[in-house]
Design an enzyme around this catalytic site. Structure first.
Site, short mmCIF file in Angstrom:
data_model
loop_
_atom_site.label_atom_id
_atom_site.label_comp_id
_atom_site.label_asym_id
_atom_site.label_seq_id
_atom_site.Cartn_x
_atom_site.Cartn_y
_atom_site.Cartn_z
CG ASP A 292 41.79 38.47 34.23
OD1 ASP A 292 42.27 38.93 35.28
OD2 ASP A 292 41.40 39.18 33.28
CG ASP B 159 42.53 45.76 36.80
OD1 ASP B 159 43.63 45.29 37.11
OD2 ASP B 159 41.78 45.26 35.93
N GLY C 271 47.62 39.49 42.78
CA GLY C 271 48.40 38.83 43.84
C GLY C 271 49.84 39.29 43.95
C1 GLA Z 1 41.72 42.86 34.15
C2 GLA Z 1 40.95 42.31 35.36
C3 GLA Z 1 39.59 41.84 34.93
C4 GLA Z 1 38.82 42.98 34.28
C5 GLA Z 1 39.63 43.58 33.13
C6 GLA Z 1 39.00 44.84 32.60
O1 GLA Z 1 42.00 41.84 33.24
O2 GLA Z 1 41.67 41.29 35.98
O3 GLA Z 1 38.87 41.32 36.04
O4 GLA Z 1 38.54 43.96 35.24
O5 GLA Z 1 40.96 43.88 33.53
O6 GLA Z 1 39.71 45.40 31.54
#
Ligand code: GLA
Length: 740
Positions: free
Chosen positions: A556, A492, A535
């Site tokens: 998200d 991430d 993206g």
């Molecule tokens: C981001 C990701 C989520 C999750 C959080 C964890 O927001 O998009 O899916 O993994 O981080 O902190």
């Protein structure tokens, strides 16, 4: 958009009397990007600021990709008649809708409220969510019977920003402000076609409440009231009122349920709505059936693990003919293990039998460079538990998956953010925090069940939740994951922004994923690599080349129609890039009990919206990662996740993504090509009323497809003439497979 959000506050919908409607703050706002302390002042001249709508993020209103500070200002008259009409007169609520991420609220130049925080221009806590602030009615910042200037300073870390969604108004506090109608208990299905549930009225306020609770069930199509009951209730802090009911379970449709409480003294009303669940998935037969995809890929010389997913009355016995050298199958569990050294496609035949019969299925084991040939099916801790995930919750998920879901192909148990420490060991190794006392033991346990285990990190110094990221420790962390036995890595972006260019180039976007890819390639394990960077840089165009098995194509998800449908129905530009081993990821599922923290609640999607969610994600060839508390998997959610014909669409070996074939005001049709020449067709009602939708195969790219199978119900439908007409509930779907 938020990078960490702990909890979304689920406010009961309050439809109250005149006083509670208050002063609208829906219109008239003006906006500026940037930051200045003068903008809090009522005397500041904002005449040249641009108007802004508080129902859409600022990105959609002329500020694309803008992150950082932005100010909203509004001039509003607040009449004292608001107080006169109210039962309680001592405090005022400022309802500001959803704010993304953090805010400071100034009323006539005075700071009256704030949420989240930022220091030295950097965000410390980021809290996306609905804002409702309470002020004393005699707070001198409020100018009664005069024009007031409301100025809101917002800081957005990334993704969508600003004020959008929810209700915006000034109201007097109501006696019902601290009353909750909790309907989070799941329905219990009775054998006789009934369903039962209890709801609870509770408060943590100093008041005692008495009034009428009205329970109503309406027919969804006609709006006719099918059931209506009113009871006199009383409750106070520590003494909740529990209302239990049993109603019939209508076939193939939801009742619209309303719980409304009218408080005796103020006559204010608190209301909560929900749709009753209905199950379309047939009960699995006792005869053996082999589920899951028709293909599985693994790399040569790496440990191989595949559990044959099969339903049928236990005990089931498994065998495989044509297994390549180095593999063996456990006849009691169907778990295939071993190591294959020779690359190649190995056609095999699975066979499963019980006392009622034998079922066989042709299957191809592909030993080569590409893994994850079909989208991952699994569970991820984030949407359920957020940063509160721990060893126990993960083991419960694994146990539940193996007992209830693995027979349908569900495999991965993925730990998201929250397992890491804040500091590395002196040698630089990463260790789990105290919530995960033995990561290797956990991985061994998950593998012993025939399942696989995933983990989460960031290429930046810190994860989105503020834990340690992998920055400059890529080889070391990849080795640690390999030693533990990890099978899946979600990677991430998060704080990587701090260590790359402020305006990243395409090469900057690719780089952290290339670096980690190289590190993972040194590990003798098949580790699915899931990119998570929302993206950026049109990741779908280069995700496969950089070695991603999937890549998030959006920000998200949340458990609302707005969020799920906006994400799902906008997977258009990325669609053509899906292929075996490389899939777009529109984010995890929001069915079942979700909560992103220590409290879980029912998904706010209606049952029809949940059918849409699973159908659309399957058409999109999306990784399906269940985001609920698996310990509380209810019958409806199980039925959504165990429909083998629906899952087969997601798992189709052709690996194509559906395309949007029709987009009308009230409905959309998405079509996906399948390996056997048939097509999966999702007919989605995007409106709020029932729609009768007719497909004309000759016009709609489906000519010659005469056999139509309803996939959720697993039965062929009779079509009249050439056209095919279906009635689809609001926000619902009819998912079919058409064959020649
Ligand atoms: C981001 C990701 C989520 C999750 C959080 C964890 O927001 O998009 O899916 O993994 O981080 O902190």
């Amino acid at each position: 958009m938020k990078k960490t959000f702990m909890l979304i506050i689920l406010a009961a919908a309050f439809a109250a009397g005149a006083a509670a409607q208050g002063v609208s703050l829906e219109n008239g706002w003006v906006f500026s990007t940037g930051d200045s302390s003068q903008w809090a002042s009522p005397n500041y001249n904002d005449k040249n600021w641009k108007p802004i709508d508080v129902h859409h993020p600022w990105e959609q209103q002329g500020y694309p990709k803008y992150d950082g500070f932005g100010w909203y200002r509004l001039h509003v008259f607040i009449p004292s008649s608001l107080k006169d009409k109210a039962y309680l007169k001592d405090s005022v609520r400022l309802n500001l809708g959803i704010i993304d991420d953090n805010d400071e609220v100034y009323l006539n130049g005075k700071l009256v409220a704030e949420y989240g925080g930022q220091a030295n221009g950097k965000i410390t806590v980021s809290n996306y969510g609905p804002r409702s602030y309470t002020l004393a009615a005699n707070n001198p910042a409020i100018l009664w019977d005069k024009e007031n200037v409301l100025a809101i300073r917002i800081f957005d870390t990334g993704g969508d920003g600003g004020i959008y969604g929810g209700t915006h108004n000034v109201v007097m506090s109501s006696l019902l402000d601290n009353v909750t109608i909790n309907n989070d208990e799941s329905f219990d299905f009775g054998d006789n076609g009934s369903m039962s549930k209890s709801i609870t009225l509770l408060t943590n306020s100093k008041y005692s409440y008495a009034g009428q609770l009205k329970f109503e069930a309406k027919e969804p199509e006609t709006g006719n009231v099918a059931i209506s009951k009113t009871v006199q209730v009383a409750f106070s802090a520590g003494k909740p009122y529990i209302y239990s009911f049993t109603i019939d379970r209508p076939l193939k449709r939801s009742y619209q349920l309303t719980y409304s409480f009218t408080e005796d003294r103020s006559h204010d009303v608190a209301v909560k709505f929900e749709g009753s669940p209905y199950v379309l998935t047939p009960w699995p037969s006792s005869k053996p059936r082999i589920n899951g995809p028709s293909v599985f890929g693994a790399r040569p010389d790496n440990p191989f693990l595949y559990m044959i997913p099969a339903t049928g009355k236990k005990p089931l016995y498994y065998s495989v003919s044509g297994l390549p050298q180095g593999l063996k199958v456990d006849e009691n569990t169907g778990i295939i293990t071993g190591i294959v050294s020779q690359k190649g496609d190995y056609p095999v035949v699975f066979s499963v039998h019980n006392h009622l019969g034998t079922k066989t299925k042709k299957f191809t084991i592909k030993i080569g460079d590409v893994i994850g040939l079909t989208p991952a099916l699994g569970w991820n801790s984030w949407n359920a538990f957020g940063l509160t995930v721990n060893d126990d919750k993960v083991r419960v998920a694994a146990k539940t998956m193996v007992t209830k879901l693995a027979a349908h192909g569900w495999t991965y148990i993925n730990i998201d953010d929250g397992w890491e420490t804040a500091q590395r060991l002196p040698g630089g190794e990463i260790t789990p925090n105290q919530k995960f006392p033995d990561m290797k033991g956990m991985a061994d346990y998950v593998h012993s069940l025939g399942l696989k285990i995933g983990i989460y990190s960031s290429p930046g110094p810190r994860t989105c939740g503020g834990y340690l990221g992998t920055w400059q420790h890529e080889d070391q962390d990849a080795k640690t994951y390999g030693d533990w036995g990890i099978d899946y890595l979600k990677y991430d972006w998060c704080s990587y922004s701090e260590v790359t260019d402020k305006d990243p180039t395409l090469e900057d976007y690719k780089k952290p994923y290339q670096v980690m890819r190289a590190s993972l390639d040194k590990i003798p394990r098949d580790i699915l690599f899931s990119f998570c960077q929302y993206g950026m840089g049109d990741v779908w165009k280069w995700g496969a080349e950089v070695g991603g098995n999937s890549w998030r194509s959006t920000g998200d998800i949340e458990d609302t129609w707005q969020s799920m449908s906006t994400i799902g129905f906008n997977q258009i530009a990325d669609g053509p890039y899906a292929q075996p081993g490389h899939f777009n990821d529109p984010d995890m599922l929001v069915v079942g009990k979700v909560g992103w923290g220590s409290n879980q609640r029912n998904s706010r999607l209606t049952p029809d919206e949940q059918y849409t969610h699973i159908s659309l994600w399957s058409l999109l060839s999306a990784p399906l990662l269940i985001g609920c508390d698996m310990g509380k998997l209810d019958e409806f959610t199980s039925s959504l996740l165990t429909n083998d014909e629906v899952l087969a669409i997601d798992q189709d070996a052709l690996g194509k993504e559906a395309h949007q074939a029709i987009k009308k005001e009230n409905y959309q049709v998405w079509i996906k090509d399948l390996e056997d020449g048939s097509k999966a067709v999702g007919i989605f009602n995007t409106s709020e009323t029932y729609q009768t939708i007719t497909l004309k195969p000759n016009d709609d790219g489906l000519s010659g497809y005469t056999k139509i199978r309803d996939v959720w119900q697993q039965k062929y439908l009779i079509s009249s003439g050439n056209n095919f007409t279906v009635k689809v509930p609001p926000h619902g779907v009819v998912l079919v497979r058409v064959e020649r």
